[in-house]
Structures are given as structure tokens and as C-alpha cells.
Design an enzyme around this catalytic site. Sequence first.
Site, short mmCIF file in Angstrom:
data_model
loop_
_atom_site.label_atom_id
_atom_site.label_comp_id
_atom_site.label_asym_id
_atom_site.label_seq_id
_atom_site.Cartn_x
_atom_site.Cartn_y
_atom_site.Cartn_z
N ASP A 9 0.83 -1.04 -0.05
CA ASP A 9 -0.02 -0.02 0.07
C ASP A 9 0.91 1.25 0.10
OD1 ASP A 9 0.94 -0.42 2.57
OD2 ASP A 9 -0.82 0.22 3.52
N ASP A 14 6.69 1.54 2.07
CA ASP A 14 6.42 0.11 0.91
C ASP A 14 7.44 0.47 -0.10
OD1 ASP A 14 3.43 -0.99 2.04
OD2 ASP A 14 3.60 1.19 2.45
N ASN A 39 -2.69 2.37 3.72
CA ASN A 39 -2.42 3.75 4.12
C ASN A 39 -3.25 4.64 3.51
OD1 ASN A 39 -0.16 2.97 5.41
ND2 ASN A 39 1.08 2.89 3.65
N THR A 125 3.23 -5.90 2.65
CA THR A 125 3.73 -4.69 3.60
C THR A 125 2.44 -3.72 3.84
OG1 THR A 125 4.53 -3.50 1.71
CG2 THR A 125 6.15 -4.95 2.79
N PHE A 165 -0.92 -0.97 12.53
CA PHE A 165 -1.96 -0.53 11.73
C PHE A 165 -2.18 -1.65 10.72
CE2 PHE A 165 -2.53 1.22 7.40
CZ PHE A 165 -3.74 1.79 7.57
N ASN A 166 -1.19 -2.48 9.88
CA ASN A 166 -1.56 -3.29 8.92
C ASN A 166 -2.31 -4.64 9.62
OD1 ASN A 166 -0.10 -1.90 7.07
ND2 ASN A 166 1.85 -3.37 7.33
N HIS A 239 9.43 0.51 8.40
CA HIS A 239 9.31 -0.67 8.79
C HIS A 239 9.12 -1.84 7.65
CE1 HIS A 239 6.76 1.35 11.88
NE2 HIS A 239 6.65 2.11 11.11
N ASP A 240 8.57 -1.52 6.54
CA ASP A 240 8.36 -2.26 5.50
C ASP A 240 9.80 -2.64 4.93
OD1 ASP A 240 5.63 -1.82 5.90
OD2 ASP A 240 5.29 -0.84 4.23
C1 BDR Z 1 2.80 -0.22 8.84
O1 BDR Z 1 1.77 0.74 8.42
C2 BDR Z 1 2.05 1.85 7.33
O2 BDR Z 1 1.64 3.15 7.79
C3 BDR Z 1 3.64 1.35 7.09
O3 BDR Z 1 3.36 1.53 5.46
C4 BDR Z 1 3.69 0.20 7.31
O4 BDR Z 1 3.28 -0.86 6.57
C5 BDR Z 1 3.66 0.36 10.17
O5 BDR Z 1 2.47 0.13 10.86
CA CA Z 2 2.88 -0.46 4.39
#
Ligand code: BDR
Ligand code: CA
Length: 311
Positions: A9, A14, A39, A125, A165-166, A239-240
Site C-alpha cells: 500500500d 513500502d 495507508n 507490507t 496498523f496493518n 518498517h516495510d
Molecule cells: C505499517 O503501516 C503503514 O503505515 C506502513 O507502511 C507500514 O506498513 C506500519 O505500522
Molecule cells: Ca505499508
Amino acid sequence: MEKVIFDCDPGHDDAIAIILAASKISSLNIEAITTVAGNVEVEKNTLNALKVADIIGLEGVPVVQGAEGPLFRKREIAEEIHGETGLDGPLLPKHPSTKQTEGHAVDLIIDKVLGSDKAITLVPTGPLTNIALAMIKEPKIIPKIKEIVLMGGGTFGNWTPAAEFNIYVDAEAAKVVFESGAPVTMFGLDVTHQAIATDEIVEDLSRVDNAVADFVVELLRFFSKTYKEVFGFDGGPIHDACTVAYLMDPSIFDFKQVHVDIETKGEFTYGMTAVDHLGVTEKEPNVKFAHDLDAKKFWGLFRDALESYGM
Ligand code: BDR
Ligand code: CA
């Protein structure tokens, strides 16, 4: 060459993950990029993926759009982190020359996995909606998946106190994936918060002299600004990108085999990944859980990857 499908996303981190994977020092073969609502809305995420493909000159890789929202729940987005476009910061042409490939991400994932001569690695991701739908629609893909290397979850949250979040956006989908039996390697917040692009790191990367590196630095500047404002961090955790760094050099990370359940009912814990560190459930481990990274090695790989775009 290891075959990978990115389900994403984009999203600053990403985009950076894709850029790492497509660099000249990577031996990953990107079979497809599929997009999912996360996102921002899926159409914007697809447009961003096409823009990234343009910038890195990614030719012959299908970019296919997927789910418009979670399996059961109302869609939630993370505009405060990634901006209105989902990729705010760098000035990008509105109409990328790379075009979206027709079809649905779920079908493409099924076709690629079933049609491949060797097992494919999935790299999700974003929310896990597309992957779960593909597994539900065609369970025969499950034994053909080499590994699911995902960013999501952790032992604490960033969207709620308990949930990342994911996973939070589509916990029902995450449950399907974590319970599928396919090997899951998980990069949650415990480890991704060790991959923070501090001002010092961004400053160093800004000395890499090519257009892709310039783009990444602009992404990092925006992403770090929002993380400083929203969470008071020293910079943005990319993160990703941890998923790809692992595929390029697994020795960067430390892992533990654990059982992880996905919470889908809790009043305060919906979307939590319940990580059984002490084995109290006595359930078989279903996840290779990344808990630490070697920051020096991580940023070294990252810099080398950016430099390779100038070669
Ligand atoms: C995840 O949430 C998204 O905002 C980032 O791309 C990452 O995949 C982090 O919590
Ligand atoms: Ca992401």
C-alpha cells in the site's frame, strides 16, 4: 533468483522496500506488485506503485490492483503518516508512464503461485486482505508458497495501544494468513522500530549521488517529519523495508520461533498479535518472529542498494 510478489500500500516505507528489492545488489526477482487498501485508498496506492516503478525503471513487472477494503470491516487509512496522496513529499509527475495491468490482485497472486516452477515468496507490507482472499479462493496456493515475509503486528501497537496498523485494518484477514499453515516470517514493531531513519542517517544518504537516492531521501524527510510530529520519534521507522533487507541478508536479524494468534474480538485488543514468547499456550510455533536487528548492517545494506542505482 528468488521469486517475490510484493503486496503493498505504498506508502513511503513500502516504496522504499520495492526500491531495495529492485536495486542492483539484490538477487530478488520481482514477479508482480499488487496493491491493497491500506495507508490510503487502493486507487491511490496503485498510482503510487506505478510512480515508483517509473522512477526505478522497473520494466515488465505487472502492477495489479486488489481489494478496496477489508474483508468485513470499515476501511481505515493512515493519511496523517503518509499524507493525502499516500506518498507525500517528493514532487512526482501526476501521470506515470508505467501502466496498471488489468485484472485483480487476488487472481494474479493465485495464477503466479500455481503457475510457477518454483515456490514463490510473498511480501505483504500492507493489510493482509489480498493474501487472505487468495488463500480462501484457491487453497491450493498454500503449500506452494515458499514463505510469507510480512510487516505487521508486534508486542505493542501504533494504531491502538495493542494493535499495529496493518493487522488492525484487517485482523480477520490476518487470522486467515497466520492460521493457514504457510511459513510466516513476521517483522513487527519490536524490530521495525529499530530501523529509524534519524537525521544523521538521512544526511549520510543524501550524499549518495543519483536520482533514485534523491527520491528516497525526499521520502525519508517527509516520513521522518510525520513520525516526529505524531509519535515524537527521532525519525521515521522504515518498517516495510525490513522484509526485503531480510531477504537480501538474513544475518541482519535475530529471530525466535513462536506461536502468534490474531485477536479479532477484544474490545481494546482488536488486531493485536498475541505473541507467545514463553510458550504458555503450548501451541506449535507458526511464526518466525524477528525481534532484533543489527542497525549498522541494515543501513550499510541500504546505502549500498541506493549507490547501486548510480552504477
Ligand atoms: C505499517 O503501516 C503503514 O503505515 C506502513 O507502511 C507500514 O506498513 C506500519 O505500522
Ligand atoms: Ca505499508
